[in-house]
Design an enzyme around this catalytic site. Structure first.
Site, PDB file in Angstrom:
ATOM      1  N   THR B 196       9.897   2.851  -8.343  1.00  0.00           N
ATOM      2  CA  THR B 196       9.248   2.955  -6.975  1.00  0.00           C
ATOM      3  C   THR B 196       7.765   3.954  -7.146  1.00  0.00           C
ATOM      4  O   THR B 196       7.422   4.212  -8.516  1.00  0.00           O
ATOM      5  CB  THR B 196      10.021   3.541  -6.037  1.00  0.00           C
ATOM      6  OG1 THR B 196       9.002   3.607  -4.839  1.00  0.00           O
ATOM      7  CG2 THR B 196      10.437   4.902  -6.206  1.00  0.00           C
ATOM      8  N   ASN B 408      -7.490  -1.055   1.959  1.00  0.00           N
ATOM      9  CA  ASN B 408      -7.614  -1.625   0.335  1.00  0.00           C
ATOM     10  C   ASN B 408      -9.154  -2.148   0.058  1.00  0.00           C
ATOM     11  O   ASN B 408      -9.379  -2.353  -0.898  1.00  0.00           O
ATOM     12  CB  ASN B 408      -6.649  -2.460   0.071  1.00  0.00           C
ATOM     13  CG  ASN B 408      -5.327  -1.436  -0.151  1.00  0.00           C
ATOM     14  OD1 ASN B 408      -5.266  -0.614  -0.864  1.00  0.00           O
ATOM     15  ND2 ASN B 408      -4.489  -2.033   0.773  1.00  0.00           N
TER      16      ASN B 408
END
Lengths: 413, 413
Positions: B196, B408
């Site tokens: 992760t 982003n």
């Protein structure tokens, strides 16, 4: 080989029509028809999605059982997918309606649908549309263009292209001009590992059906399968290529020079349509091109290139004109194929000198101003040199924008 | 087993600290330290990305060569990825600085970094931060919470959880309380097939290192590997589990009942952190849960569930509260594993009666108002019954929003 005007009606003996059938959209054309004066050899590739829409199942049956067709009927707005047995029945009824209107067998009718998954298509409006289109069929460039517009959903531009090339004449006296054209639609639910959205190609070339399919299967992996808009492989993806042999060339029966010429023409048409589709992705403001060179295998080059144009982070960064090249490296790194992170090089492609982003295992200092200028172009191009072998591949995608979210946050209404 | 307050300092003998090192962010803490009073057995899982960040390579070396550690130093803001040999040198220097400040060997220091790929970490500021943190180490709940805040990047909430359970005492007299807690960070560049983002787990359980790693490897596939924010597998993903044996339990040396209890506790901690992470995806307004039941194999169930929560179209539809269930079917259909589209069933999970979206090969008529009400909840849950076997899996993701694109589009600045 040269590019010529038009799309599906560029080749001899192909007619097209479009109409407002009122299937879901109002005030715009939403149905198209393509018809050849004679039956055609047919090649096709279809979605790999397990939920194949009813028209996909219909077309696959026609191709496998008969291998020929004469007409194509396409609607936009409703996908006729996840519609069960009634959806399949509707395909048969639609094909029968077209067959009656065109005075051909229903086994010569191919179908295509695009739009919302789930709802049933209205047979009455489909039939009314078919009857109107059958009466309006025309071989003009305009008719082909109207057809390419009628199959659009969230597309912002219609997509068509055509080429002409010379092949030896059937009578042995010199050459004849062969034409190959096509149209496609696709904006969302677009991702490799399939053929593509809806694509319809027509040619007057005389070619055997096995070689027709062989040529199509040969060019799809490096054209339609190298684009991605959002990583979602649709239930309806269909690419069909109809060849009616009306150009008068000596029929292509083996993999000779004529076959190579035909395949090159097909490659050009497919690549042109694929790149237009990638650049017209839902909400897109940029076309992204990723070229991977010196790979050990072709498939590895393809996987690496596709991984970059499919990355949400790369796509958002292009939208924001942010030269955050770590995201491209990251997408290469999780793509799958092995490479040496310390020897590869990454560039932003420029008309004068390419901008080096990464070399010797490290992100390089680069001219941010020049990077911004290149990121301000519609087409943004990257090049990765793997330094492993002689294979290469190019993938195309688009940026991820507010409008993509907006379009897909409420697609049904 | 019960949930208790705290995170990395919940277990006996673990201290933590955080500070403003000014590495990239200003006016917030951006460095954290965890330290055990004694050396710990360590287990870990790391990114599968080929561009492994320098701290990932460092931690892998420590794990493989020594299998134990005593301290962890983590920074946010700069990832120390794609930084070449200088990046690896910096890891060594950082570990040496921490070792000096903590009076331990540098081979007992694990490192973690998260942030922008490419830039170099400033050693001077790292060292200054380490020295300050070493002087402030504390075993309070608050210290653990501060550490969990300091490692955040685009996260909107800190992520920590802890549990307590009983195991047989080392001296054979009854049981002792064992604690296991952890913190994690992760919001973007999150996707299965890795461990992760950054996750740090601590326990005072006495357990052999092979079983510690075995338990961690057993729970990761159904917890951290079942979440996706954006399909991008980071260069820095790291999950570490430190066990210092201070609880006083009889050391777990075999796969007995105690091991099963420990693994269950680990599963709960990992799942809690994973689900919080998925729900706090960049820009997210919804948590998406996809449960697949009656699959033929566990891996097929996982693949199908992950495909749905990873789909851009599904994610955008949840953001728009649009019950366009065809998109879920589509994502199941291209996931890979084979199933029968005519026999599966798809539901939206409701506290009272589940809403049937798809059955008998067709999209069903459903109560749109009820669907909208369920789509207005923070957690949106779907259930797919494959009717094939006895395996099941659940995946978690988040919706795709304007804010994801915004975050982003300009991450570096």
């Amino acid at each position: 080989m040269k590019t010529i005007a038009g799309g599906v009606t560029a080749a001899k003996g192909f007619q097209a029509a479009a109409c407002e059938a009122g299937i879901k959209y109002q005030g715009r054309m939403d149905m198209a028809m393509i018809c050849s004066t004679v039956p055609c050899a047919v090649a096709g590739t279809f979605t790999s999605n397990q939920f194949k829409a009813a028209p996909v199942l219909w077309d696959q049956t026609i191709l496998h059982q008969y291998g020929q067709a004469q007409a194509v009927v396409v609607n936009a707005g409703i996908a006729n997918a996840a519609t069960g047995v009634p959806g399949l029945d509707l395909c048969r009824q639609t094909a029968e309606a077209a067959a009656a209107a065109l005075h051909i067998s229903s086994s010569l009718v191919l179908l295509g649908s695009t739009g919302v998954i789930g709802p049933a298509l209205p047979l009455d409006r489909m039939t009314a549309g078919i009857n109107r289109m059958a009466a309006q069929l025309s071989d003009t460039t305009e008719a082909g263009t109207l057809a390419s517009r009628a199959i659009m959903t969230t597309d912002t531009v219609n997509k068509e292209t055509a080429v002409a090339f010379e092949l030896p004449a059937a009578d042995g006296r010199g050459t004849v001009t062969v034409r190959l054209g096509g149209m496609s639609k696709g904006s969302g639910m677009i991702h490799p590992n399939m053929c593509t959205m809806l694509g319809y190609l027509t040619t007057d070339c005389a070619i055997s059906r096995p070689l027709l399919q062989k040529a199509l299967s040969a060019v799809v992996p490096d054209t339609f399968n190298m684009i991605s808009v959002d990583g979602d492989t649709s239930t309806n993806d269909t690419l069909l290529l109809l060849a009616n042999g009306q150009a008068g060339n000596r029929c292509i029966q083996e993999e000779d020079g004529s076959y190579a010429l035909f395949r090159d023409a097909l490659f050009q048409v497919c690549r042109t349509l694929a790149v237009i589709m990638a650049g017209d992705g839902e909400g897109a403001t940029h076309l992204i091109e990723m070229r991977v060179i010196h790979a050990d295998t072709k498939e590895n080059a393809r996987q690496l290139a596709r991984s970059v144009v499919s990355s949400s982070l790369v796509k958002a960064m292009i939208y924001g004109k942010d030269a955050n090249c770590g995201r491209i490296l990251c997408a290469l790194g999780y793509a799958g194929p092995a490479f040496d992170p310390f020897s590869i090089e990454l560039y932003m492609v420029s008309p004068d000198q390419n901008l080096c982003f990464y070399r010797d295992g490290r992100v390089q200092n680069f001219d941010e101003e020049k990077a911004l200028a290149l990121l301000s172009e519609h087409a943004v191009r990257f090049l990765c040199d793997l330094k492993m072998g002689d294979e290469e591949a190019t993938a195309w995608g688009c940026d991820l924008t507010y409008d993509y979210v907006k379009i897909n946050g409420d697609y049904r209404s």
